[in-house]
Design a protein around this motif. Structure first.
Motif, mmCIF file in Angstrom:
data_model
loop_
_atom_site.group_PDB
_atom_site.id
_atom_site.type_symbol
_atom_site.label_atom_id
_atom_site.label_comp_id
_atom_site.label_asym_id
_atom_site.label_seq_id
_atom_site.Cartn_x
_atom_site.Cartn_y
_atom_site.Cartn_z
ATOM 1 N N PRO A 55 24.911 55.319 51.095
ATOM 2 C CA PRO A 55 24.692 55.587 52.522
ATOM 3 C C PRO A 55 25.975 56.130 53.153
ATOM 4 O O PRO A 55 27.074 55.867 52.652
ATOM 5 C CB PRO A 55 24.333 54.213 53.092
ATOM 6 C CG PRO A 55 24.837 53.235 52.107
ATOM 7 C CD PRO A 55 24.848 53.897 50.786
ATOM 8 N N THR A 56 25.842 56.882 54.239
ATOM 9 C CA THR A 56 27.029 57.518 54.829
ATOM 10 C C THR A 56 27.920 56.516 55.557
ATOM 11 O O THR A 56 29.094 56.798 55.790
ATOM 12 C CB THR A 56 26.625 58.653 55.788
ATOM 13 O OG1 THR A 56 25.583 58.165 56.619
ATOM 14 C CG2 THR A 56 26.167 59.872 55.027
ATOM 15 N N GLU A 57 27.349 55.339 55.906
ATOM 16 C CA GLU A 57 28.191 54.335 56.561
ATOM 17 C C GLU A 57 28.907 53.518 55.490
ATOM 18 O O GLU A 57 28.346 53.240 54.434
ATOM 19 C CB GLU A 57 27.369 53.351 57.414
ATOM 20 C CG GLU A 57 26.413 53.967 58.399
ATOM 21 C CD GLU A 57 25.084 54.339 57.769
ATOM 22 O OE1 GLU A 57 24.540 53.540 56.996
ATOM 23 O OE2 GLU A 57 24.622 55.460 58.036
ATOM 24 N N GLY A 58 30.110 53.113 55.803
ATOM 25 C CA GLY A 58 30.841 52.221 54.901
ATOM 26 C C GLY A 58 31.602 52.969 53.824
ATOM 27 O O GLY A 58 31.467 54.184 53.660
ATOM 28 N N ASP A 59 32.428 52.196 53.111
ATOM 29 C CA ASP A 59 33.268 52.765 52.060
ATOM 30 C C ASP A 59 32.529 52.635 50.724
ATOM 31 O O ASP A 59 32.207 51.522 50.297
ATOM 32 C CB ASP A 59 34.592 51.969 52.020
ATOM 33 C CG ASP A 59 35.603 52.609 51.088
ATOM 34 O OD1 ASP A 59 35.200 53.444 50.255
ATOM 35 O OD2 ASP A 59 36.798 52.266 51.207
ATOM 36 N N PRO A 60 32.252 53.746 50.042
ATOM 37 C CA PRO A 60 31.512 53.664 48.772
ATOM 38 C C PRO A 60 32.236 52.850 47.701
ATOM 39 O O PRO A 60 31.610 52.400 46.738
ATOM 40 C CB PRO A 60 31.371 55.112 48.331
ATOM 41 C CG PRO A 60 31.963 55.953 49.363
ATOM 42 C CD PRO A 60 32.602 55.117 50.410
ATOM 43 N N ALA A 61 33.544 52.656 47.883
ATOM 44 C CA ALA A 61 34.291 51.863 46.898
ATOM 45 C C ALA A 61 33.775 50.428 46.867
ATOM 46 O O ALA A 61 33.869 49.746 45.843
ATOM 47 C CB ALA A 61 35.774 51.875 47.245
#
Lengths: 297, 393
Positions: A55-61
């Motif tokens: 999702p575009t929100e948050g850090d994918p890490a």
């Protein structure tokens, strides 16, 4: 009548061959962050569909994909990992080993260890810590180019028939990345000791590659720091008189104003780990370079 | 003829004990070699087809047979362990695709096979119910496991402790059944397949527990410093992996050092396979790279050597039984002189006597044949399982 039948047959043959041709370009490359999606799509061109399903929100890490998303990764033709302990979820799911490619394995010995850190939270990923290994490897554009090369190598091993296209596209991408590398080196070379503050500890590789005189806080752009954090900043500015603070994203105007009262201006250097609302990796990095230039003037 | 059969039937059903003994002797002597043949055929089928479809197998130096039996047929004998580094090295060589295997633990009597998803593609295993394992703590079970344990997707399955009295051992892991495999008529039907990382959780190498840096319970802490916290055995490890606690699961030590029992090696081509085999010929290397087909052919050669001995024994026993049967009939003729005289007196010829005896023998052989056929159906039905238990272990 005959002519109509012949025409229909030709139409079907054309449709069939075009479907086959389209089908060839439908190989799926899944990635664990946006930079790798950008690199792989540029290298593969029309031959592959590079997918980054976070999702575009948050850090994918610190993202945890759902079972459905994991199933998508399992069915991909190639899965590009960032390495450096990025996307810890990879260690907690089942993925086909032969499809996994660690794009930073080539410079594993140059990973930066982060020792002391407190946990914090932002976005839907919940609480997390940056202790362990620094993972924004692509902010050193030489390393980013190495990751692009590893991506191209993996694709060439998998689809040798498209080798020449991959090589040509990689060359163009490498040139773009090394141009960014050169620009930042030139900016920093003017004032190598120029002190800077970072809102979040994600710029370790940028700092090391370009020799930035940088200190990191543990602030979020959309969360007003508490008084203890402001006091910590004031103390840090005492022996590190920075006039600019680098942010991952556009900071809250109230934070900007209060920083200005302390004589600190704000500038965004977006690591672009996640998909972007507008522009692409290269355009955002171009903006970052411009912003950095302002901080050095 | 019908009359003779009727009288013979009356005779054999009157002397029940004698008839039963004769039928048992004939049945056994006929069934034994046939059953042996069936079981051996099944052994050959099971062992050879799987071995021949596995190009190369890497494991610790030692018994190649134990290595193959454990890795291909999930036998109980666990070979010497190797580390994950062996698989990584093979991967780095670019000569073969490694598929790591960790076949050491059991769940309710069925072998737990820790591997990667590549194994499913390699063995052409398909999910019949549910879905492929995706998260840590999930497993996929073979069709036979699902049937015998009456498990379906969404159910849970506990791993078994390695030894019954292992008080200091790890807690059993409650694994979630994500899917059931379509029947493949191979040892995979009897296996619990899970991700390597989950297999390491079963062993306790990867585990999850309360965050010791934040716990309010001081009784679980031995020592606390600025950058280290030492907890004691009172700290309870999670026995089930859920979405709430999955983030707490972590590796202890370098994953390169984590144990495996073997690595299936799928060479890129024949040349790569030859080069790879050459690399492991050096006895200084702690690994052996074996061709499972060769190992199994050697095993089958031994089995068939034993079979030849058994055949000879059975033949001798058969001859002895046949002689005994002839003796029984010869003696019974003497004992039945009175009956024979009666047959002559009521006008019966010598041929009638032969017909009566022939009918008795026919009945005995017919009943034995039926019993033997039934026994063969039973053996055939259970031969796969019998082979797994007797040959594969």
């Amino acid at each position: 009548m005959h002519a109509r039948v012949v025409f229909q047959v030709i139409l079907w043959v054309l449709l069939f061959t075009s479907t086959l041709a389209t089908g060839q370009g439908q190989v799926k490359v899944y990635t664990v962050n946006y930079p790798l999606q950008y690199f792989s799509q540029r290298i593969a061109g029309q031959h592959a569909d590079a997918v980054f399903p976070a999702p575009t929100e948050g850090d994918p890490a610190f993202w945890q994909p759902s079972v459905e998303v994991i199933s998508g990764y399992q069915q991909a033709d190639l899965i590009l990992l960032n390495g450096a302990n990025y996307a810890k979820w990879v260690n907690r799911v089942s993925l086909p080993r032969r499809k996994l490619v660690d794009t930073s394995a080539g410079f594993r010995d140059r990973y930066i260890r982060v020792t002391v850190d407190a946990t914090h939270s932002h976005g839907p990923g919940g609480e997390h810590s940056h202790a362990g290994t620094a993972f924004t490897t692509w902010l050193d554009f030489e390393q980013a180019a190495a990751q692009a090369r590893a991506t191209a190598d993996a694709m060439t091993r998998k689809w040798p028939e498209w080798k020449s296209d991959f090589s040509r596209n990689l060359e163009a991408l490498e040139a773009d990345l090394l141009e960014l590398d050169k620009q930042i080196q030139m900016i920093v070379a003017v004032k190598p000791d120029h002190p800077l503050m970072a809102s979040h500890p994600v710029y370790q590789y940028l700092q090391r590659r370009y020799g930035l005189n940088l200190k990191s806080m543990m602030w979020e752009p959309d969360e007003m720091p508490d008084e203890a954090q402001w006091a910590a900043l004031a103390r840090a500015l005492g022996d590190h008189p920075a006039r600019w603070m680098i942010w991952e994203g556009e900071p809250n105007p109230q934070i900007v104003k209060r920083l200005q009262r302390m004589g600190v201006e704000s500038v965004v250097f977006d690591p672009a780990g996640n998909r972007l609302d507008k522009g692409d990796f290269l355009s955002v990095m171009g903006q970052n370079v411009k912003h950095l230039k302002r901080a050095y003037q | 003829m019908i009359d003779s059969l009727y009288i013979a039937w009356k005779y054999v059903s009157f002397y029940k004990a004698r008839t039963a003994t004769l039928v048992a002797c004939v049945t056994l002597i006929a069934a034994l070699p046939l059953a042996l043949e069936l079981v051996l055929e099944e052994s050959e089928r099971q062992l050879l087809s799987r071995a021949e479809s596995t190009p190369l197998l890497l494991g610790a130096r030692g018994s190649a047979l134990d290595l193959v039996m454990n890795s291909l047929y999930f036998g109980d004998e666990v070979p010497e362990l190797i580390s994950m580094r062996a698989a990584d090295d093979m991967d780095a060589s670019g000569l073969a695709t490694p598929i790591p295997l960790y076949v050491r633990f059991q769940a309710r009597g069925f072998p737990i096979v820790g591997t990667t998803l590549d194994y499913f593609d390699f063995r052409d295993l398909h999910i019949a119910q549910g879905r492929q394992m995706a998260l840590l703590g999930e497993c996929v079970i073979g069709a036979e496991v699902a049937e015998r344990l009456e498990l379906k997707p969404g159910d849970t399955l506990l791993s078994s402790p390695e030894t019954l009295f292992d008080l200091a051992g790890v807690y059993p892991l409650k694994m979630k059944v994500a899917g059931v495999l379509a029947r493949s008529y191979t040892p995979d039907d009897l296996a619990v397949l899970l991700d390597l990382k989950t297999a390491w959780v079963v062993q306790g190498l990867v585990h999850g527990h309360e965050d010791v840096t934040r716990t309010q319970d001081d009784s679980v802490i031995i020592k606390r410093s600025d950058n280290n916290v030492i907890a004691n055995a009172k700290l309870v490890e999670y026995t089930e992996i859920t979405t709430e606690n999955v983030d707490s699961f972590h590796f202890h030590g370098a994953p390169d050092d984590y144990p495996l029992t073997a690595v299936l090696a799928l060479p890129n081509d024949e040349r790569s396979g030859t080069i790879l085999r050459g690399r492991y010929l050096d006895t200084a290397i702690p690994y052996q790279l074996v061709v499972p087909g060769d190992v199994i052919v050697g095993l089958l050669a031994n089995i068939f050597r034993i079979k030849n001995v058994l055949d000879a024994v059975i033949l001798m026993v058969g001859v002895a039984t046949a002689l005994a049967l002839i003796l029984v009939f010869a003696l019974s003729l003497r004992l039945r002189q009175h009956e024979i005289r009666t047959v002559f007196r009521i006008g019966g010829s010598r041929l009638t006597i032969f017909r009566l005896l022939g009918a008795e023998i026919t009945i005995i052989f017919l009943v034995s044949g039926l019993l033997c056929g039934f026994a063969m159906i039973v053996v055939d039905q259970y031969s796969a399982e019998l082979v797994r238990r007797l040959v594969i272990g």
